[in-house]
Design a protein around this motif. Structure first.
Motif, PDB file in Angstrom:
ATOM      1  N   THR A 137     -11.241  13.774  46.720  1.00 28.26           N
ATOM      2  CA  THR A 137     -12.512  14.719  47.180  1.00 28.26           C
ATOM      3  C   THR A 137     -11.522  15.629  47.924  1.00 28.26           C
ATOM      4  OG1 THR A 137     -13.621  12.739  47.553  1.00 28.26           O
ATOM      5  CG2 THR A 137     -14.277  14.572  48.453  1.00 28.26           C
ATOM      6  N   PRO A 138     -11.343  17.060  47.465  1.00 29.96           N
ATOM      7  CA  PRO A 138     -10.358  17.640  48.190  1.00 29.96           C
ATOM      8  C   PRO A 138     -10.507  18.102  49.587  1.00 29.96           C
ATOM      9  CG  PRO A 138     -11.328  18.476  45.809  1.00 29.96           C
ATOM     10  CD  PRO A 138     -12.144  17.569  46.265  1.00 29.96           C
ATOM     11  N   GLY A 139     -11.815  18.085  50.208  1.00 20.05           N
ATOM     12  CA  GLY A 139     -12.221  18.584  51.358  1.00 20.05           C
ATOM     13  C   GLY A 139     -11.667  17.296  52.287  1.00 20.05           C
TER      14      GLY A 139
ATOM     15  N   ALA B  94     -14.773  23.254  52.816  1.00 16.84           N
ATOM     16  CA  ALA B  94     -15.108  23.465  51.244  1.00 16.84           C
ATOM     17  C   ALA B  94     -13.813  24.277  50.692  1.00 16.84           C
ATOM     18  CB  ALA B  94     -16.333  24.181  51.358  1.00 16.84           C
ATOM     19  N   CYS B  95     -13.869  24.085  49.444  1.00 19.16           N
ATOM     20  CA  CYS B  95     -12.699  25.002  48.867  1.00 19.16           C
ATOM     21  C   CYS B  95     -13.041  26.190  48.520  1.00 19.16           C
ATOM     22  CB  CYS B  95     -12.222  24.140  47.475  1.00 19.16           C
ATOM     23  SG  CYS B  95     -13.296  24.490  46.074  1.00 19.16           S
ATOM     24  N   PRO B  96     -12.113  27.071  48.044  1.00 20.15           N
ATOM     25  CA  PRO B  96     -12.463  28.404  47.702  1.00 20.15           C
ATOM     26  C   PRO B  96     -13.457  28.754  46.617  1.00 20.15           C
ATOM     27  CG  PRO B  96      -9.944  28.255  47.894  1.00 20.15           C
ATOM     28  CD  PRO B  96     -10.441  26.899  48.063  1.00 20.15           C
ATOM     29  N   LEU B  97     -13.489  27.548  45.829  1.00 18.54           N
ATOM     30  CA  LEU B  97     -14.306  27.416  44.575  1.00 18.54           C
ATOM     31  C   LEU B  97     -15.632  27.346  45.035  1.00 18.54           C
ATOM     32  CD1 LEU B  97     -15.189  27.922  41.555  1.00 18.54           C
ATOM     33  CD2 LEU B  97     -14.655  25.590  41.313  1.00 18.54           C
ATOM     34  N   GLY B  98     -16.049  26.388  46.002  1.00 19.29           N
ATOM     35  CA  GLY B  98     -17.259  26.162  46.371  1.00 19.29           C
ATOM     36  C   GLY B  98     -17.665  27.265  47.458  1.00 19.29           C
ATOM     37  N   LEU B  99     -16.735  27.638  48.073  1.00 22.52           N
ATOM     38  CA  LEU B  99     -17.304  28.869  48.816  1.00 22.52           C
ATOM     39  C   LEU B  99     -17.638  30.092  48.664  1.00 22.52           C
ATOM     40  CD1 LEU B  99     -14.297  28.680  51.893  1.00 22.52           C
ATOM     41  CD2 LEU B  99     -16.901  27.818  51.862  1.00 22.52           C
TER      42      LEU B  99
ATOM     43  N   VAL C 204     -25.327  19.732  47.991  1.00 22.57           N
ATOM     44  CA  VAL C 204     -24.015  19.033  47.863  1.00 22.57           C
ATOM     45  C   VAL C 204     -23.349  19.847  46.695  1.00 22.57           C
ATOM     46  CG1 VAL C 204     -22.583  17.067  46.733  1.00 22.57           C
ATOM     47  CG2 VAL C 204     -24.478  16.812  48.410  1.00 22.57           C
ATOM     48  N   CYS C 205     -22.137  20.252  46.887  1.00 19.33           N
ATOM     49  CA  CYS C 205     -21.683  21.004  45.740  1.00 19.33           C
ATOM     50  C   CYS C 205     -21.251  20.285  44.573  1.00 19.33           C
ATOM     51  CB  CYS C 205     -20.533  21.880  46.261  1.00 19.33           C
ATOM     52  SG  CYS C 205     -19.530  22.936  45.169  1.00 19.33           S
ATOM     53  N   THR C 206     -21.686  20.933  43.535  1.00 15.12           N
ATOM     54  CA  THR C 206     -21.590  20.037  42.105  1.00 15.12           C
ATOM     55  C   THR C 206     -20.521  20.887  41.076  1.00 15.12           C
ATOM     56  OG1 THR C 206     -23.492  20.810  41.402  1.00 15.12           O
ATOM     57  CG2 THR C 206     -23.664  18.736  42.365  1.00 15.12           C
ATOM     58  N   LEU C 207     -19.839  21.876  41.719  1.00 18.61           N
ATOM     59  CA  LEU C 207     -19.056  22.444  41.203  1.00 18.61           C
ATOM     60  C   LEU C 207     -17.662  21.757  40.556  1.00 18.61           C
ATOM     61  CD1 LEU C 207     -19.294  26.273  42.547  1.00 18.61           C
ATOM     62  CD2 LEU C 207     -20.394  25.277  40.747  1.00 18.61           C
ATOM     63  N   CYS C 208     -17.486  20.804  41.249  1.00 14.12           N
ATOM     64  CA  CYS C 208     -16.285  20.066  40.458  1.00 14.12           C
ATOM     65  C   CYS C 208     -16.742  18.596  40.910  1.00 14.12           C
ATOM     66  CB  CYS C 208     -14.981  20.361  41.255  1.00 14.12           C
ATOM     67  SG  CYS C 208     -14.501  19.713  42.724  1.00 14.12           S
ATOM     68  N   PRO C 209     -16.047  17.689  40.581  1.00 18.46           N
ATOM     69  CA  PRO C 209     -16.400  16.044  40.904  1.00 18.46           C
ATOM     70  C   PRO C 209     -16.303  15.591  42.554  1.00 18.46           C
ATOM     71  CG  PRO C 209     -14.935  16.207  39.019  1.00 18.46           C
ATOM     72  CD  PRO C 209     -15.074  17.540  39.662  1.00 18.46           C
ATOM     73  N   GLY C 210     -15.697  16.609  43.143  1.00 16.42           N
ATOM     74  CA  GLY C 210     -15.499  16.421  44.582  1.00 16.42           C
ATOM     75  C   GLY C 210     -16.661  16.236  45.488  1.00 16.42           C
ATOM     76  N   GLY C 211     -17.814  16.662  45.085  1.00 14.32           N
ATOM     77  CA  GLY C 211     -19.137  16.403  45.687  1.00 14.32           C
ATOM     78  C   GLY C 211     -19.107  16.784  47.169  1.00 14.32           C
TER      79      GLY C 211
HETATM   80  S1  SF4 Z   1     -13.812  20.699  46.139  1.00 14.91           S
HETATM   81 FE1  SF4 Z   1     -15.008  22.820  46.318  1.00 14.91          FE
HETATM   82  S2  SF4 Z   1     -15.668  22.786  44.068  1.00 14.91           S
HETATM   83 FE2  SF4 Z   1     -15.462  20.809  44.472  1.00 14.91          FE
HETATM   84  S3  SF4 Z   1     -17.300  20.053  45.252  1.00 14.91           S
HETATM   85 FE3  SF4 Z   1     -15.945  20.504  46.905  1.00 14.91          FE
HETATM   86  S4  SF4 Z   1     -16.230  22.752  47.494  1.00 14.91           S
HETATM   87 FE4  SF4 Z   1     -17.402  22.250  45.334  1.00 14.91          FE
END
Ligand code: SF4
Length: 754
Positions: free
Chosen positions: A225-227, A91-96, A56-63
């Motif tokens: 949750t952005p995605g 997934a967003c560009p930051l997560g990718l 799970v990506c933890t770079l933002c609260p989106g999880g």
């Molecule tokens: S929105 Fe992006 S940075 Fe946030 S958890 Fe999802 S992939 Fe990671």
């Protein structure tokens, strides 16, 4: 393959569309994978076995659930995980681009002790044993001196095992000062507490809503949750779900909405009350819900027996379309038409929390918006909003504080949360800097900071830095060097997001309780340790009742035992969720004193007590005739984790050119000020002055200036430092009168040719 800046300018939201939605994102993630391997500090993978690890990506609260492709032990590509609740493959560009953080030069390699001036960036490497011993010795002295309550902690969340470990440490130590970084989740949770009577977070059934009214929420710019939001947005287009976006700037969300309502910023709550006026006057509301399951709609009596105006009287007496039009700048006919359209939908959903939701906002605005959902009876049912209880898997026995801690815990919090003035607020981090700066001796004498970067993300950064300079001991648990770590005395480096285990409880906005598992994708850096392990070491070093409160051999042991039987599901699927979860019916949904939904009550702060007005921007309109509003973008990370080099490359030339930041203004406003496209200008607010370049945009309301969050870092990152301006340096917090939370949505400003 050469990937330059312009190659990525068309990226933005496209990548968030998800790897399953079109072939383009596949290509882009491949490009990113290749591009990532071209950085000098990135290990080039040798031949090896190919595997995928779910995490799970933890770079933002989106999880978001992610799937990481590996060659031998090297991670080479990140994709969204198919089937993960919410993001389901996107997934967003930051997560990718997270590999750039994993292999980037800002990762901290060993514990560090400050040797120069605070913030000067001079460090001495020390061993873990020496670092833990020094922190234990210094905070131990606070307990000896009767100042245990002056130990504070700031993390990005208050849910999950890591924040709970910090809370536990503070309780065993004797301090009430656990704080989390603010966001719209604070205000939404308080809204649910006041209107539903529950300790819960909001769940939005965006998949089943058939009319979406957004009061400035960046639906495709990182809100919730952005995605998941991006997927829902794509589905709305197919299902012809109308989206109405009320905000002063033509954001991506506004540009793709069925209707954009340019609105005077800060008046969104007034618009909600104007819509409620029409809905009530024309009897368009859900009478069954309002008559049988709500309180405070009609006039009511408070505990002293005084008759108070109900929601209906307040709204119908004052918030006429004409009155609301005069405040919001929206045509009264449009207000009436929107109210009828909203009420005419079978599942109309109203949401708020500006941009990505990283600023809490006014409690009355949130309550006014939520009241629209209640008027339509769109609570706890398909397409509506529900109060999602916190995941209940952390069932540790309560710690047993010793006498020192028990006495110390009687002290009030340094930020005022939970005090007689702000009884319903759990954390008021934005009040802390002023509390420290106004005191002779800082009420926080030692501070732990984990997964947070308050010296960058909090408003009025100068005041924040001044406050941090007064704290005698700051311990940072950062994985990467950032503005707050730079202010620390000791850094105990955490593992990065692809190096560690962590439970990720229900992200903001999800309508089903769940927990995901972030897990190590690659072998961790040798000199870093999981923040949970660092805390356990510290507790052990402190000894006594503090050590006793942490009976685990390490964080992994703690996590496995906490998850119990769910561990197998977590490791096999990456998450566990209550598949059969259904929100309670209206007769059992509300835990307020009336056991009903409360439009108004004493706790809510009825009109006359706190007022239902717009929160004014800071600054004298004569000295500052314009208004500066921040905006969020998927190309810029404005949170605790800074942009990756890849993400910075995607930023448009009219936002950042080299190191120069641009400010957006309407051409009419610019013309009146004698400005022209591309000229240099001085932007001044009550908090400071900066030099910008001017970009004319018809997507800005006249009289406004807009700049993005996420630029202007100062921490040592060659790809970020000195690029653009940190908006938080120009905007101060404005305390909401009821909650104390930061309700600022901008600040008054002036712009003159340089
Ligand atoms: S929105 Fe992006 S940075 Fe946030 S958890 Fe999802 S992939 Fe990671």
């Amino acid at each position: 393959m050469k990937i330059d800046r312009r190659s990525f300018l068309s990226l933005g939201i496209g990548v968030t569309a998800g790897t399953t939605l079109s072939p383009l994102p596949w290509k882009l993630t491949d490009d990113l994978s290749i591009w990532t391997q071209m950085w000098p500090w990135t290990p080039v993978p040798k031949d090896g076995e190919v595997s995928y690890v779910h995490s799970v990506c933890t770079l933002c609260p989106g999880g978001c659930g992610i799937s990481v492709r590996k060659v031998a032990d090297r991670a080479v590509k990140i994709e969204g995980m198919d089937g993960y609740p919410g993001n389901d493959g996107s997934a967003c560009p930051l997560g990718l681009s997270g590999l750039q953080l994993l292999y980037g030069p800002t990762a901290i390699q060993s514990p560090l002790k400050r040797v120069g001036e605070r913030g000067a960036g001079k460090w001495q490497k020390i061993s873990w044993e020496a670092a833990i011993a020094e922190v234990a010795e210094k905070i131990g002295r606070l307990r000896e001196d009767g100042k245990a309550h002056t130990l504070g902690c700031i993390t990005d969340s208050d849910c999950g095992t890591v924040p709970e470990l910090f809370k536990r440490f503070l309780t065993a130590f004797g301090s009430p000062n656990f704080m989390r970084t603010p966001s719209c989740a604070d205000t939404y949770e308080m809204t649910l507490k006041l209107m539903h009577g529950t300790d819960a977070s909001p769940g939005f059934d965006v998949e089943n809503a058939n009319f979406v009214l957004s009061f400035g929420s960046g639906i495709i710019e990182g809100w919730g949750t952005p995605g998941r939001m991006f997927r829902a947005h794509s589905a709305w287009k197919d299902k012809k779900v109308k989206v109405v976006q009320a905000e002063p700037r033509l954001s991506n969300t506004a540009a793709k909405a069925g209707q954009w309502l340019p609105i005077s910023p800060g008046t969104e709550g007034i618009l909600a009350l104007g819509l409620a006026h029409v809905i009530i006057k024309e009897n368009l509301y859900d009478k069954n819900f309002v008559d049988n399951y709500s309180f405070g709609f009609e006039d009511w009596k408070d505990s002293t027996g005084k008759v108070c105006k109900g929601f209906k009287s307040v709204v119908t007496d004052r918030y006429t379309p004409g009155y609301v039009s005069g405040i919001t700048g929206i045509d009264s006919g449009d207000i009436e038409a929107l109210a009828r359209e909203f009420a005419g939908a079978s599942s109309p959903l109203a949401i708020c929390g500006r941009g990505q939701g990283s600023v809490p906002g006014s409690i009355h605005e949130f309550m006014a918006v939520h009241a629209l959902n209640a008027l339509m009876g769109n609570l706890n049912r398909a397409g509506g909003v529900s109060a999602v209880q916190r995941a209940d898997y952390i069932t540790w026995p309560e710690p047993e504080p010793d006498r020192v801690a028990q006495n110390s815990l009687k002290n009030e919090r340094a930020d005022g949360a939970g005090s007689a003035r702000y009884p319903y607020t759990k954390s008021l981090l934005t009040r802390l800097p002023a509390a420290i700066n106004s005191a002779e001796e800082s009420p926080i004498q030692a501070l732990f900071v984990a997964n947070a970067n308050p010296c960058y993300t909090l408003p009025d950064t100068e005041q924040v830095r001044e406050a941090f300079a007064k704290i005698p001991l700051i311990v940072s648990f950062a994985a990467h060097m950032n503005e707050t770590a730079e202010m620390a005395d000791i850094i105990l480096p955490d593992l990065g997001h692809l190096e560690r285990y962590e439970d990720v409880p229900t992200p903001f906005g999800m309508n089903t309780p769940m927990v995901g598992l972030a897990r190590p994708v690659v072998s961790p850096r040798k000199g870093a340790r999981h923040v949970g392990d660092a805390l356990l070491l510290l507790a052990k070093q402190m000894g006594g009742s503090i050590a006793k409160a942490f009976p685990w051999t390490g964080y992994e042991d703690c996590l496995k035992k906490t998850m119990g039987k769910s561990w197998t599901g977590l490791t096999e699927n990456g998450f566990v969720a209550k598949a059969d979860y259904k929100p309670a019916g209206w007769d059992a949904a509300f835990a307020t004193p009336s056991k009903k939904f409360q439009f108004m009550s004493e706790a809510c702060g009825h009109e006359g007590k706190t007022g239902l007005g717009a929160v004014a921007a800071e600054g004298d309109p004569k000295a500052y005739p314009l208004v500066l509003i921040p905006y969020d973008s998927m190309r810029l990370s404005g949170g605790a984790v800074a942009n990756t080099p890849f993400l910075t490359k995607t930023v448009a030339d009219t936002v950042l050119t080299g190191k120069e930041a641009w400010a957006e203004v309407n051409p009419k406003t610019g013309g009146k000020l004698g400005l022209a496209e591309g000229v240099h200008a001085t932007l001044t607010t009550p908090k400071g002055s900066v030099r910008v370049r001017v970009h004319f945009s018809n997507g800005m309301m006249p009289g406004m200036i807009a700049m993005p969050r996420g630029l202007g870092h100062t921490a040592p990152d060659a790809y970020l430092a000195g690029k653009g301006i940190n908006l938080n340096a120009l905007v101060g917090p404005v305390a909401d009168p009821t909650s104390g939370l930061d309700a600022a949505w901008g600040i008054r400003a002036n712009l003159v040719i340089a």
